[in-house]
Design a protein around this motif. Sequence first.
Motif, PDB file in Angstrom:
ATOM      1  N   GLY A  48       0.817  -1.208   0.000  1.00 35.69           N
ATOM      2  CA  GLY A  48       0.000   0.000   0.000  1.00 35.69           C
ATOM      3  C   GLY A  48       0.846   1.251   0.000  1.00 35.69           C
ATOM      4  N   SER A  49       0.201   2.353   0.265  1.00 39.17           N
ATOM      5  CA  SER A  49       0.913   3.628   0.216  1.00 39.17           C
ATOM      6  C   SER A  49       1.864   3.772   1.398  1.00 39.17           C
ATOM      7  N   ILE A  50       2.937   4.501   1.144  1.00 42.36           N
ATOM      8  CA  ILE A  50       3.872   4.910   2.191  1.00 42.36           C
ATOM      9  C   ILE A  50       3.657   6.412   2.343  1.00 42.36           C
ATOM     10  N   THR A  51       2.919   6.795   3.363  1.00 41.47           N
ATOM     11  CA  THR A  51       2.615   8.201   3.562  1.00 41.47           C
ATOM     12  C   THR A  51       3.833   8.916   4.143  1.00 41.47           C
ATOM     13  N   SER A  52       3.780  10.233   4.139  1.00 45.65           N
ATOM     14  CA  SER A  52       4.891  11.017   4.684  1.00 45.65           C
ATOM     15  C   SER A  52       4.359  12.365   5.149  1.00 45.65           C
ATOM     16  N   PRO A  53       5.080  13.043   6.031  1.00 47.19           N
ATOM     17  CA  PRO A  53       4.659  14.373   6.467  1.00 47.19           C
ATOM     18  C   PRO A  53       4.740  15.361   5.299  1.00 47.19           C
ATOM     19  N   PRO A  54       4.023  16.474   5.393  1.00 48.14           N
ATOM     20  CA  PRO A  54       4.002  17.449   4.288  1.00 48.14           C
ATOM     21  C   PRO A  54       5.389  17.889   3.807  1.00 48.14           C
ATOM     22  N   ALA A  55       6.353  18.002   4.701  1.00 45.16           N
ATOM     23  CA  ALA A  55       7.697  18.453   4.295  1.00 45.16           C
ATOM     24  C   ALA A  55       8.333  17.494   3.297  1.00 45.16           C
ATOM     25  N   LEU A  56       8.014  16.191   3.392  1.00 42.56           N
ATOM     26  CA  LEU A  56       8.597  15.216   2.467  1.00 42.56           C
ATOM     27  C   LEU A  56       7.781  15.057   1.187  1.00 42.56           C
ATOM     28  N   GLN A  57       6.630  15.687   1.118  1.00 44.77           N
ATOM     29  CA  GLN A  57       5.820  15.587  -0.093  1.00 44.77           C
ATOM     30  C   GLN A  57       6.259  16.593  -1.151  1.00 44.77           C
ATOM     31  N   ASP A  58       7.066  17.519  -0.746  1.00 40.91           N
ATOM     32  CA  ASP A  58       7.688  18.465  -1.655  1.00 40.91           C
ATOM     33  C   ASP A  58       8.796  17.713  -2.397  1.00 40.91           C
ATOM     34  N   SER A  59       9.116  18.093  -3.595  1.00 37.82           N
ATOM     35  CA  SER A  59      10.148  17.370  -4.347  1.00 37.82           C
ATOM     36  C   SER A  59      11.572  17.769  -3.956  1.00 37.82           C
ATOM     37  N   ARG A  60      11.727  18.794  -3.121  1.00 32.96           N
ATOM     38  CA  ARG A  60      13.066  19.260  -2.765  1.00 32.96           C
ATOM     39  C   ARG A  60      13.765  18.286  -1.805  1.00 32.96           C
ATOM     40  N   ILE A  61      15.056  18.136  -1.964  1.00 33.52           N
ATOM     41  CA  ILE A  61      15.845  17.283  -1.081  1.00 33.52           C
ATOM     42  C   ILE A  61      16.018  18.015   0.247  1.00 33.52           C
ATOM     43  N   ARG A  62      15.726  17.308   1.330  1.00 32.41           N
ATOM     44  CA  ARG A  62      15.680  17.909   2.664  1.00 32.41           C
ATOM     45  C   ARG A  62      16.997  17.732   3.419  1.00 32.41           C
ATOM     46  N   TYR A  63      17.258  18.659   4.335  1.00 27.45           N
ATOM     47  CA  TYR A  63      18.409  18.531   5.223  1.00 27.45           C
ATOM     48  C   TYR A  63      18.032  19.043   6.606  1.00 27.45           C
ATOM     49  N   ARG A  64      18.773  18.575   7.604  1.00 27.04           N
ATOM     50  CA  ARG A  64      18.638  19.060   8.974  1.00 27.04           C
ATOM     51  C   ARG A  64      20.016  19.443   9.474  1.00 27.04           C
ATOM     52  N   ALA A  65      20.093  20.564  10.167  1.00 23.58           N
ATOM     53  CA  ALA A  65      21.353  21.008  10.773  1.00 23.58           C
ATOM     54  C   ALA A  65      21.088  21.193  12.261  1.00 23.58           C
ATOM     55  N   GLY A  66      21.769  20.416  13.079  1.00 23.09           N
ATOM     56  CA  GLY A  66      21.505  20.483  14.507  1.00 23.09           C
ATOM     57  C   GLY A  66      20.183  19.819  14.840  1.00 23.09           C
ATOM     58  N   GLU A 121       8.917   8.788   7.993  1.00 24.42           N
ATOM     59  CA  GLU A 121       9.044   9.959   8.872  1.00 24.42           C
ATOM     60  C   GLU A 121      10.215  10.857   8.491  1.00 24.42           C
ATOM     61  N   GLU A 122      11.340  10.230   8.109  1.00 22.01           N
ATOM     62  CA  GLU A 122      12.532  11.007   7.758  1.00 22.01           C
ATOM     63  C   GLU A 122      13.216  10.393   6.554  1.00 22.01           C
ATOM     64  N   PHE A 123      13.675  11.252   5.680  1.00 23.78           N
ATOM     65  CA  PHE A 123      14.421  10.860   4.484  1.00 23.78           C
ATOM     66  C   PHE A 123      15.311  12.059   4.159  1.00 23.78           C
ATOM     67  N   ASP A 124      16.321  12.290   5.008  1.00 22.18           N
ATOM     68  CA  ASP A 124      17.022  13.566   5.040  1.00 22.18           C
ATOM     69  C   ASP A 124      18.534  13.425   5.111  1.00 22.18           C
ATOM     70  N   GLU A 125      19.179  14.503   4.740  1.00 23.88           N
ATOM     71  CA  GLU A 125      20.592  14.713   5.069  1.00 23.88           C
ATOM     72  C   GLU A 125      20.625  15.273   6.484  1.00 23.88           C
ATOM     73  N   VAL A 126      21.571  14.806   7.294  1.00 25.78           N
ATOM     74  CA  VAL A 126      21.709  15.296   8.665  1.00 25.78           C
ATOM     75  C   VAL A 126      23.129  15.816   8.835  1.00 25.78           C
ATOM     76  N   ASP A 127      23.238  17.101   9.146  1.00 26.37           N
ATOM     77  CA  ASP A 127      24.537  17.748   9.312  1.00 26.37           C
ATOM     78  C   ASP A 127      24.819  17.950  10.793  1.00 26.37           C
ATOM     79  N   LEU A 128      25.630  17.077  11.346  1.00 29.20           N
ATOM     80  CA  LEU A 128      26.072  17.218  12.738  1.00 29.20           C
ATOM     81  C   LEU A 128      27.587  17.305  12.717  1.00 29.20           C
ATOM     82  N   ALA A 129      28.290  16.501  13.489  1.00 24.00           N
ATOM     83  CA  ALA A 129      29.751  16.508  13.448  1.00 24.00           C
ATOM     84  C   ALA A 129      30.240  16.047  12.078  1.00 24.00           C
ATOM     85  N   SER A 130      29.499  15.131  11.470  1.00 21.44           N
ATOM     86  CA  SER A 130      29.777  14.689  10.104  1.00 21.44           C
ATOM     87  C   SER A 130      28.455  14.665   9.350  1.00 21.44           C
ATOM     88  N   ILE A 131      28.526  14.564   8.041  1.00 22.26           N
ATOM     89  CA  ILE A 131      27.313  14.537   7.234  1.00 22.26           C
ATOM     90  C   ILE A 131      26.857  13.087   7.087  1.00 22.26           C
TER      91      ILE A 131
END
Length: 196
Positions: A48-66, A121-131
């Motif tokens: 079936g479908s794999i739903t996601s939050p609105p931020a992941l429904q945008d086509s832009r590649i996401r990142y988190r810093a901190g 829930e998450e499909f992101d780049e995470v920028d902490l001490a390393s990427i």
Amino acid sequence: MKSLFLVIAGCLISSGCISTKPVHYYTLATTAPPANRSKSDGLILLVGSITSPPALQDSRIRYRAGSNEAGAYEYHRWTEQPGSMVRNALMRALRESGKYQRVLESGSSANGDYLLRGKLEEFDEVDLASIQTKISLHLELVDRKTNQHIWDHSVEREEPVSGKTVAEVVQSLDRNLQHVVSQIGDEIDQVVAVRH
């Protein structure tokens, strides 16, 4: 009038209101499915479908810093939504296992023994001490005959990024997803095997 238009257009371009940067599109690597890996007397699994939050429904590649800052690359986008890419990867992995008669997309006319569905829930780049990249996915498996949930599982995995470019982030997300779907496929195979 024409000169006023040219002056306004020149101001917009020089101030950055009109972007001339190209948009780059990315997709995950796909493998051709092996020929005839189905099990003739096996079960039919619906995905079936794999739903996601609105931020992941945008086509832009996401990142988190901190821990609190999140954003998206304006000029780096997916060719399809991450939820769809995860669903397609799950279907390929389950088909390639050769343990099912058929693995199909769920729909109003599709009949099957089990239904797999979930939320990304998450499909992101995470920028902490390393990427790194991070995938967080929750899935459930439903017995279609009894409508009973027989398996409920959350997986969260991080994968290092080998460099600092968006292309390297995409490669890391691809590797990360392949590990996640392989793990999930093995677990679903075990759950279904116990019941049959």
